[in-house]
Design a protein around this motif. Structure first.
Motif, short mmCIF file in Angstrom:
data_model
loop_
_atom_site.label_atom_id
_atom_site.label_comp_id
_atom_site.label_asym_id
_atom_site.label_seq_id
_atom_site.Cartn_x
_atom_site.Cartn_y
_atom_site.Cartn_z
N PHE A 294 -0.03 9.48 5.97
CA PHE A 294 1.17 8.44 6.29
C PHE A 294 1.26 7.56 4.94
CE2 PHE A 294 -2.65 6.09 7.56
CZ PHE A 294 -2.33 4.84 6.83
N SER A 295 2.29 6.89 4.86
CA SER A 295 2.66 5.87 3.90
C SER A 295 2.89 4.51 4.64
CB SER A 295 3.41 6.48 2.84
OG SER A 295 4.89 6.55 3.33
N LEU A 296 2.44 3.51 4.07
CA LEU A 296 3.06 2.26 4.35
C LEU A 296 3.36 1.28 2.91
CD1 LEU A 296 3.28 -0.20 6.38
CD2 LEU A 296 0.91 -0.69 6.09
N HIS A 297 4.52 1.38 2.95
CA HIS A 297 4.89 0.29 1.64
C HIS A 297 5.57 -1.07 1.84
CE1 HIS A 297 7.68 -0.36 -1.94
NE2 HIS A 297 6.34 -0.51 -2.39
N PRO A 298 4.68 -2.21 1.60
CA PRO A 298 5.42 -3.41 1.66
C PRO A 298 6.38 -3.70 0.89
CG PRO A 298 2.97 -3.11 1.71
CD PRO A 298 3.36 -2.09 1.30
N LEU A 299 7.48 -4.08 1.24
CA LEU A 299 8.67 -4.13 0.50
C LEU A 299 8.49 -5.89 -0.13
CD1 LEU A 299 11.29 -2.97 -0.83
CD2 LEU A 299 12.54 -3.51 1.24
N GLN A 300 7.74 -5.95 -0.94
CA GLN A 300 7.31 -7.15 -1.59
C GLN A 300 6.54 -7.01 -2.61
OE1 GLN A 300 7.91 -10.37 -2.02
NE2 GLN A 300 8.12 -11.14 -0.12
N THR A 301 6.69 -8.15 -3.59
CA THR A 301 5.83 -8.19 -4.90
C THR A 301 4.62 -9.05 -4.62
OG1 THR A 301 5.85 -8.78 -7.27
CG2 THR A 301 7.06 -10.21 -5.74
N PHE A 302 3.42 -8.67 -5.27
CA PHE A 302 2.20 -9.44 -5.05
C PHE A 302 1.42 -9.58 -6.42
CE2 PHE A 302 2.93 -6.31 -1.31
CZ PHE A 302 2.66 -7.27 -0.27
N THR A 303 0.94 -10.74 -6.35
CA THR A 303 -0.03 -11.23 -7.51
C THR A 303 -1.47 -11.03 -7.12
OG1 THR A 303 -0.20 -13.48 -6.76
CG2 THR A 303 1.63 -12.70 -8.18
N GLY A 304 -1.78 -10.81 -5.90
CA GLY A 304 -3.30 -10.95 -5.59
C GLY A 304 -3.68 -12.12 -4.98
N THR A 305 -2.86 -13.26 -5.05
CA THR A 305 -3.62 -14.59 -4.62
C THR A 305 -2.70 -14.84 -3.20
OG1 THR A 305 -1.73 -15.58 -5.76
CG2 THR A 305 -3.85 -15.34 -7.19
N HIS B 269 4.48 -11.55 6.77
CA HIS B 269 5.38 -12.05 7.92
C HIS B 269 6.89 -11.90 7.66
CE1 HIS B 269 1.62 -14.53 9.61
NE2 HIS B 269 1.59 -13.10 9.52
N GLY B 270 7.47 -11.07 8.44
CA GLY B 270 8.92 -10.74 8.35
C GLY B 270 9.40 -10.04 7.16
N ILE B 271 8.65 -9.54 6.57
CA ILE B 271 9.01 -8.28 5.40
C ILE B 271 9.11 -7.12 5.86
CG2 ILE B 271 7.87 -10.19 3.36
CD1 ILE B 271 5.99 -7.59 3.15
N GLY B 272 10.22 -6.20 4.96
CA GLY B 272 10.22 -5.00 5.47
C GLY B 272 8.84 -4.08 4.99
#
Length: 253
Positions: free
Chosen positions: A89-100, A107-110
């Protein structure tokens, strides 16, 4: 889409990859009281787990999957662009991350999900829901288009914003001030686009047909070696300006 059932109590989830997303994902899953192992570096020994999620660069997925497969009941990755050849399977959070980021960042993102079987896709959906995200399906055939959309909305947007900062700097506005001054304009533009789409909210000299101003802007862009980018963006903007804006409903009498 039906809301998937919750993950079974006692389900163990191992995170492989201790980069930006791996760290945040492990933190967020622990925050909702799931049994999380890791995140583990790619060179570390992986324990047996019901679910193993690979948070590694796209080029490393095949090798990491080969190592993780004997330890995984179900194996997945978080890549937006990579097909399911090596995972379930794949799960791709539609968000940008810095790690912090805190656990609430999901919450609420695609979250784009896919699975080689209905059961595998349900695992991805369950993880997304547990994180507070909104799962939506993206098949392998459309994965490149989906991920390109994400790059335009984030990576390429940063390229445009950096160019705006450079032009402001050329006008004598320091970088910190330029970002602070331009940010409200960016936010309002995004809000307007989200509400109505680009053709309905496009403003500026191209939308007005003010070609003299466009020419002066292009000359300024050329001074900081941005003429090629200006020309490409201006061409796309002209296409948007030529599109009819969506009709708005007239209020009822």
């Amino acid at each position: 889409m039906q809301t998937p059932s919750s993950l079974a109590p006692g389900t163990t989830i191992a995170i492989v990859g201790a980069g930006r997303l791996g760290r945040v994902l492990a933190r967020a899953l622990r925050a909702v009281r799931l049994d999380v192992l890791g995140p583990f570096g790619r060179a570390e020994q992986i324990p047996d787990a019901d679910i193993v999620v690979l948070c590694v660069p796209d080029a490393a997925i095949a090798e990491a999957a080969l190592v993780a497969r004997p330890h995984a009941g179900v194996l997945g990755h978080v890549s937006g662009a990579t097909p399911l050849d090596d995972v379930d399977f794949s799960l791709h959070p539609l968000q940008t991350f810095t790690g912090t980021e805190s656990a609430e960042v999901f919450h609420g993102i695609g979250a784009a999900v896919a699975g080689r079987t209905p059961a595998a896709r349900e695992v991805a959906e369950q993880l997304a829901v547990a994180l507070g995200a909104r799962p939506f399906p993206v098949d392998d055939a459309y994965r490149a288009s989906y991920h390109a959309a994400a790059s335009f909305a984030s990576n390429f947007l940063l390229a445009v914003l950096d160019s705006a900062e450079r032009l402001a700097s050329a006008a004598g506005v320091p970088g910190d001030d330029a970002r602070a001054l331009l940010a409200p304009l960016v936010r309002r533009t995004v809000e307007n686009w989200e509400a109505s789409g680009a053709p309905a909210v496009l403003t500026g000299p191209i939308a007005r047909g003010d070609e003299a101003t466009v020419a002066r802007q292009r000359a300024a862009a050329a001074e900081v070696e941005l003429s090629d980018l200006f020309d490409a963006l201006a061409a796309v903007t002209r296409t948007i300006a030529a599109r009819p804006a969506p009709a708005t409903e007239e209020p009822s009498a």
